[in-house]
Design an enzyme around this catalytic site. Structure first.
Site, PDB file in Angstrom:
ATOM      1  N   GLU A 195       0.822  -1.223   0.000  1.00  0.00           N
ATOM      2  CA  GLU A 195       0.000   0.000   0.000  1.00  0.00           C
ATOM      3  C   GLU A 195       0.857   1.276   0.000  1.00  0.00           C
ATOM      4  O   GLU A 195       1.210   1.796   1.057  1.00  0.00           O
ATOM      5  CB  GLU A 195      -0.924   0.004   1.230  1.00  0.00           C
ATOM      6  CG  GLU A 195      -1.833   1.211   1.277  1.00  0.00           C
ATOM      7  CD  GLU A 195      -2.779   1.240   2.484  1.00  0.00           C
ATOM      8  OE1 GLU A 195      -2.747   0.306   3.300  1.00  0.00           O
ATOM      9  OE2 GLU A 195      -3.540   2.199   2.595  1.00  0.00           O
TER      10      GLU A 195
ATOM     11  N   LYS B 249      -2.344  -2.130  -3.248  1.00  0.00           N
ATOM     12  CA  LYS B 249      -3.414  -1.314  -2.661  1.00  0.00           C
ATOM     13  C   LYS B 249      -3.057   0.168  -2.856  1.00  0.00           C
ATOM     14  O   LYS B 249      -2.430   0.784  -1.993  1.00  0.00           O
ATOM     15  CB  LYS B 249      -3.572  -1.660  -1.171  1.00  0.00           C
ATOM     16  CG  LYS B 249      -4.598  -0.789  -0.468  1.00  0.00           C
ATOM     17  CD  LYS B 249      -5.026  -1.355   0.867  1.00  0.00           C
ATOM     18  CE  LYS B 249      -5.912  -0.370   1.599  1.00  0.00           C
ATOM     19  NZ  LYS B 249      -6.646  -0.935   2.718  1.00  0.00           N
TER      20      LYS B 249
HETATM   21  P1  13P Z   1      -9.285   4.294   3.921  1.00  0.00           P
HETATM   22  O1  13P Z   1     -10.141   3.545   2.954  1.00  0.00           O
HETATM   23  O2  13P Z   1     -10.046   4.928   5.037  1.00  0.00           O
HETATM   24  O3  13P Z   1      -8.325   5.222   3.242  1.00  0.00           O
HETATM   25  O4  13P Z   1      -8.394   3.226   4.649  1.00  0.00           O
HETATM   26  C1  13P Z   1      -7.777   2.241   3.914  1.00  0.00           C
HETATM   27  C2  13P Z   1      -6.567   1.843   4.592  1.00  0.00           C
HETATM   28  O5  13P Z   1      -6.331   0.687   4.797  1.00  0.00           O
HETATM   29  C3  13P Z   1      -5.652   2.905   5.025  1.00  0.00           C
HETATM   30  O6  13P Z   1      -4.433   2.362   5.347  1.00  0.00           O
END
Ligand code: 13P
Length: 346
Positions: free
Chosen positions: A179, A221
């Site tokens: 991510e 992600k």
């Molecule tokens: P949000 O969808 O609230 O951005 O959170 C996703 C997430 O895993 C943030 O690390």
């Protein structure tokens, strides 16, 4: 090849299956407490546990959610009746995931920028979580945009950590959800977001390859390519979908099986509309499954309604179910704004 190669492949397939997405509920204690405080909910371990039980015991949630990402505190908790949350998830058919990073800390030498920590002792933590039943894991890097940042220092340090974590995950049987979040905060244009997201993805995949991460056994992600939250010109849903897909097509290898977006501070409806158009218009031209891994954009209505009062749990669960259903429709390109108004009762 990872000794867990086959299992990792089956986990990826199950996570990306059947029009489903991933629910992020891995807010740290601090983040969860800040959201509770805004609503006047006591910031106790028991309230956090109750809230996570509300989410995980929502009837039929698994129709739309293939897996959920837990925080360390949550993976150790149980329902009020004493059933471990991991067992609740397994019985419902949702794969337990775990947040592995230990948060973004100030990056020395780069004022205003962060690097995500948590690599020390990670091999042992992965083994423990695998034993507990986790089968995938996430690590979040945050990339802030302003006139001078992100620096290459920040991009490379974060990408290196993401790649080291991803390689350790695959060695230990957890599918890495990589991510790199380009933050929505700021007044930057969507073009600037495109440029930063592109550079972030390039550096991230360079490091993933360098660290021998098997790209066919990971999930990306990312954030969407979007206008900064305080930019005076807000891009349309069409622009966000087009530029997000173009950025991914130009920078994400075809061997990556799945992309699960974060919502990153978008409104609930916008996050759903963006995902919908991305799938409705572009899925056929993309090699990857394109789904959601939202936290706020799925949880918000349920948390607001629950408000810490257990009498509100059944309705809060219906609101959670409804948002999950709408995002599942969007992930298949079948969402319409009219569906927002439909009766959400089970
Ligand atoms: P949000 O969808 O609230 O951005 O959170 C996703 C997430 O895993 C943030 O690390």
């Amino acid at each position: 090849m990872s000794p867990f190669a086959q299992e990792l492949t089956s986990t990826v397939q199950a996570m990306m299956n059947d029009g489903k997405g991933i629910l992020a509920m891995d807010e740290s204690e601090g983040t969860c407490d800040r959201r509770f405080e805004k609503l006047g909910i006591p910031t106790t371990q028991e309230r956090r546990r109750t809230y996570r039980e509300l989410i995980l015991t929502t009837p039929h949630l698994a129709d739309f959610i293939s897996g959920a990402i837990l925080f360390d505190e949550t993976i150790h908790q149980s329902t009020q009746a004493g059933v471990p949350f991991v067992k609740v998830m397994q019985a419902a058919g949702m794969i337990p995931g775990i947040k592995l990073d230990l948060g973004a800390k100030d990056l020395a030498g780069c004022p205003g920028e962060k690097v995500t920590e948590g690599l020390d002792g990670l091999r042992d933590r992965i083994a423990e979580y695998y034993q507990m039943g986790a089968r995938f894991a996430k690590w979040r890097a945050v990339i802030a945009i302003d006139s001078r940042s992100p620096s290459d220092t920040c991009l490379v340090a974060n990408a290196h950590a993401l790649a080291r974590y991803a390689a350790l995950c695959q060695e230990g049987g957890l599918v890495p959800m990589v991510e790199p979040e380009v933050l929505i905060d700021g007044s930057h244009s969507i073009d600037r977001c495109y440029e930063v997201t592109e550079r972030t993805l390039q550096v991230t995949f360079d490091q993933l390859r360098l660290n021998r991460v098997e790209l066919e056994r990971m999930i990306l992600k990312p954030s969407m390519v979007i206008s900064g939250a305080s930019c005076t010109i807000q891009a349309s849903v069409e622009q966000v979908a087009e530029m997000t897909v173009r950025c991914l097509q130009n920078n994400v290898p075809e061997s990556v099986p799945g992309i699960a977006f974060l919502s990153g501070g978008q409104s609930n409806e916008r996050a759903t509309a963006h995902l919908n158009l991305i799938n409705a218009k572009y899925a056929a031209q993309c090699p990857w499954t394109l789904t959601f891994s939202y936290a706020r954009a799925i949880q918000r209505p349920a948390l607001d309604y629950w408000h810490g009062d257990d009498a509100n749990i059944p309705t809060a669960q219906q609101l959670l179910y409804h948002r999950a259903k709408l995002n599942s429709a969007a992930r298949q390109g079948q969402y319409t704004p009219e569906m927002e108004k439909l009766d959400f009762r089970l």
